[in-house]
Design an enzyme around this catalytic site. Structure first.
Site, PDB file in Angstrom:
ATOM      1  CG  ASP A  59      -1.951   1.048   1.242  1.00  0.00           C
ATOM      2  OD1 ASP A  59      -3.134   0.714   1.104  1.00  0.00           O
ATOM      3  OD2 ASP A  59      -1.576   2.242   1.368  1.00  0.00           O
ATOM      4  CG  ASN A 101      -4.850  11.265  -5.781  1.00  0.00           C
ATOM      5  OD1 ASN A 101      -4.198  11.269  -6.819  1.00  0.00           O
ATOM      6  ND2 ASN A 101      -5.576  10.242  -5.404  1.00  0.00           N
ATOM      7  CG  HIS A 135      -7.230  11.605 -10.005  1.00  0.00           C
ATOM      8  ND1 HIS A 135      -7.257  10.634 -10.958  1.00  0.00           N
ATOM      9  CD2 HIS A 135      -7.854  11.096  -8.904  1.00  0.00           C
ATOM     10  CE1 HIS A 135      -7.875   9.571 -10.465  1.00  0.00           C
ATOM     11  NE2 HIS A 135      -8.247   9.831  -9.224  1.00  0.00           N
ATOM     12  CG  ASP A 174      -4.236   8.334 -12.605  1.00  0.00           C
ATOM     13  OD1 ASP A 174      -4.615   7.898 -11.503  1.00  0.00           O
ATOM     14  OD2 ASP A 174      -5.021   8.666 -13.517  1.00  0.00           O
ATOM     15  CD  GLU A 198      -4.049   3.512  -1.307  1.00  0.00           C
ATOM     16  OE1 GLU A 198      -5.075   2.963  -1.761  1.00  0.00           O
ATOM     17  OE2 GLU A 198      -3.832   3.657  -0.105  1.00  0.00           O
TER      18      GLU A 198
HETATM   19  N1  GTP Z   1      -4.840   9.115  -8.751  1.00  0.00           N
HETATM   20  C1  GTP Z   1      -5.554   8.074  -8.352  1.00  0.00           C
HETATM   21  N2  GTP Z   1      -6.001   8.000  -7.077  1.00  0.00           N
HETATM   22  C2  GTP Z   1      -6.699   6.938  -6.687  1.00  0.00           C
HETATM   23  C3  GTP Z   1      -7.007   5.897  -7.575  1.00  0.00           C
HETATM   24  N3  GTP Z   1      -7.713   4.958  -6.886  1.00  0.00           N
HETATM   25  C4  GTP Z   1      -7.852   5.412  -5.623  1.00  0.00           C
HETATM   26  N4  GTP Z   1      -7.227   6.601  -5.470  1.00  0.00           N
HETATM   27  C5  GTP Z   1      -7.113   7.436  -4.278  1.00  0.00           C
HETATM   28  O1  GTP Z   1      -6.237   6.809  -3.334  1.00  0.00           O
HETATM   29  C6  GTP Z   1      -6.462   7.432  -2.064  1.00  0.00           C
HETATM   30  C7  GTP Z   1      -6.324   6.416  -0.969  1.00  0.00           C
HETATM   31  O2  GTP Z   1      -6.280   7.094   0.233  1.00  0.00           O
HETATM   32  P1  GTP Z   1      -6.311   6.416   1.680  1.00  0.00           P
HETATM   33  O3  GTP Z   1      -7.023   5.097   1.596  1.00  0.00           O
HETATM   34  O4  GTP Z   1      -6.826   7.403   2.645  1.00  0.00           O
HETATM   35  O5  GTP Z   1      -4.825   6.018   1.990  1.00  0.00           O
HETATM   36  P2  GTP Z   1      -3.492   6.896   2.060  1.00  0.00           P
HETATM   37  O6  GTP Z   1      -3.690   8.332   1.888  1.00  0.00           O
HETATM   38  O7  GTP Z   1      -2.519   6.218   1.122  1.00  0.00           O
HETATM   39  O8  GTP Z   1      -3.025   6.659   3.549  1.00  0.00           O
HETATM   40  P3  GTP Z   1      -2.290   5.402   4.142  1.00  0.00           P
HETATM   41  O9  GTP Z   1      -2.658   4.205   3.324  1.00  0.00           O
HETATM   42  O10 GTP Z   1      -2.808   5.287   5.541  1.00  0.00           O
HETATM   43  O11 GTP Z   1      -0.827   5.686   4.116  1.00  0.00           O
HETATM   44  C8  GTP Z   1      -7.858   8.051  -2.132  1.00  0.00           C
HETATM   45  O12 GTP Z   1      -7.729   9.465  -2.111  1.00  0.00           O
HETATM   46  C9  GTP Z   1      -8.400   7.614  -3.500  1.00  0.00           C
HETATM   47  O13 GTP Z   1      -9.203   8.611  -4.114  1.00  0.00           O
HETATM   48  C10 GTP Z   1      -6.558   6.007  -8.924  1.00  0.00           C
HETATM   49  O14 GTP Z   1      -6.772   5.127  -9.790  1.00  0.00           O
HETATM   50  N5  GTP Z   1      -5.833   7.096  -9.270  1.00  0.00           N
END
Ligand code: GTP
Length: 325
Positions: free
Chosen positions: A205, A213, A218, A222, A248
């Site tokens: 992760d 983001n 975004h 990506d 992610e």
């Molecule tokens: N750019 C992009 N963002 C994505 C995609 N899929 C999911 N996300 C974003 O990934 C982010 C995941 O955030 P969180 O689950 O809060 O996790 P984090 O910020 O990595 O925090 P930790 O995992 O605790 O370190 C969210 O803001 C989603 O909108 C994608 O295909 N592209």
């Protein structure tokens, strides 16, 4: 069983061929015995037994391509044998063998070479034909059927590959998608129960991805996902399966590797990300949870342990790998 067939279409063809060819040849074997043609009866019975044995080997070992090639050779030799022993009546089996050859293996060059060889042998020896006209007719029709079978099998293989790619691959990162992951993890658990070959997963992760983001947009997010996927692929073995679990979060399935080997790979990936993965603000890190499959464990229990390990990696400060208990 259905899941395995769904994941391996070649195996479906091998099983169907095994079932139908045995079901068709067996009544002929009985007929030969009843009509006093014991030699052909015995040979037919041996042929059915060999086909059943090879199909069972394919099912047990999972070596579908090798099994398909064995069947190409067996069906070709079986058809030649029936042509030699029965004359022109036996030649009809050659047509079945020709079509089957091009679908039992994905190596179409091998199928074409072997098919041409048996056609040439049958035509050159000429024992099976009563007249020269029969031999030339066989030569022309069997070559035409080979050509058509080759073209159809080739078209089918490229369409199948394209559809499979669309159905199983995440278009952004090129990793396999979650649906494919669920299917293959279930199969890995079944394989482990059968063979006891070690299996491990690494759940990954990207740290603070939401921040990337939010700060840079975004598209930058990506880009980081794509570079991360490339880095993981560069640091894994070609047999390792890499999936996008969601957002992610990614998962790597390592077949033939125990938990400690998987932990080594996970640590390599972590260090590579720390060194090479960047967003406009600097280094991007990743947290990883590793779990080896235990005897009797279900897929859900296995993943839950990897997830708990990942949770600990996050909780203990991120940018680290934790091996599950
Ligand atoms: N750019 C992009 N963002 C994505 C995609 N899929 C999911 N996300 C974003 O990934 C982010 C995941 O955030 P969180 O689950 O809060 O996790 P984090 O910020 O990595 O925090 P930790 O995992 O605790 O370190 C969210 O803001 C989603 O909108 C994608 O295909 N592209």
């Amino acid at each position: 069983m259905l899941k395995r067939l769904q994941a391996d279409f070649q195996l479906t063809i091998v099983l169907l061929f095994g079932f139908f060819s045995s079901a068709l040849i067996t009544p002929f074997a009985v007929y030969r015995f009843l009509t006093g043609n014991t030699v052909v009866g015995v040979l037919d019975t041996v042929l059915v037994a060999i086909i059943a044995g090879v199909v069972a080997y394919g099912w047990k070992s999972g070596r579908t391509e090798r099994t398909g090639r064995f069947l190409v050779i067996i069906s070709g030799l079986g058809a030649m044998m029936s042509s030699e022993l029965l004359g022109v009546v036996g030649v009809f089996w050659m047509y079945v063998a020709i079509v089957a050859n091009f679908f039992l293996t994905t190596n179409l060059r091998f199928a074409a070479a072997f098919t041409l060889l048996i056609i040439a042998l049958l035509a050159v020896t000429g024992h099976s034909f009563d007249t020269l006209a029969q031999m030339w007719s066989f030569l022309a029709t069997s070559l035409l059927l080979s050509l058509l079978s080759y073209i159809i099998a080739d078209q089918y293989a490229s369409q199948h590959a394209r559809l499979k790619h669309l159905a199983t691959v995440d278009p952004l990162t090129g990793a396999f998608n979650r649906r494919n992951m669920e299917l293959e993890l279930d199969l890995a658990v079944e394989e482990f129960a059968r063979t006891r070959a070690p299996m491990a997963v690494v759940l990954m992760d990207i740290d603070h991805f939401k921040r990337i983001n939010d700060r840079h947009g975004h598209d930058t997010g990506d880009g980081v996902l794509c570079r991360f996927a490339r880095l993981v692929r560069d640091h894994s073995r070609h047999i390792d399966r890499f999936y996008r679990y969601g957002g992610e979060e990614f998962l790597m399935l390592l077949k033939g590797a125990g938990a400690h080997e998987a932990a080594e790979l996970a640590e390599k990936v972590r260090r590579a990300c720390e060194r090479e993965l960047r967003d406009p603000a600097g280094a991007v890190t990743v947290s990883l949870g590793v779990a080896g499959l235990r005897p009797g464990e279900s897929c859900q229990q296995w993943l839950a342990r990897a997830d708990a390990a990942l949770y600990r990696a996050k909780h203990d400060g991120r940018n680290r790998m934790v091996l599950a208990d």
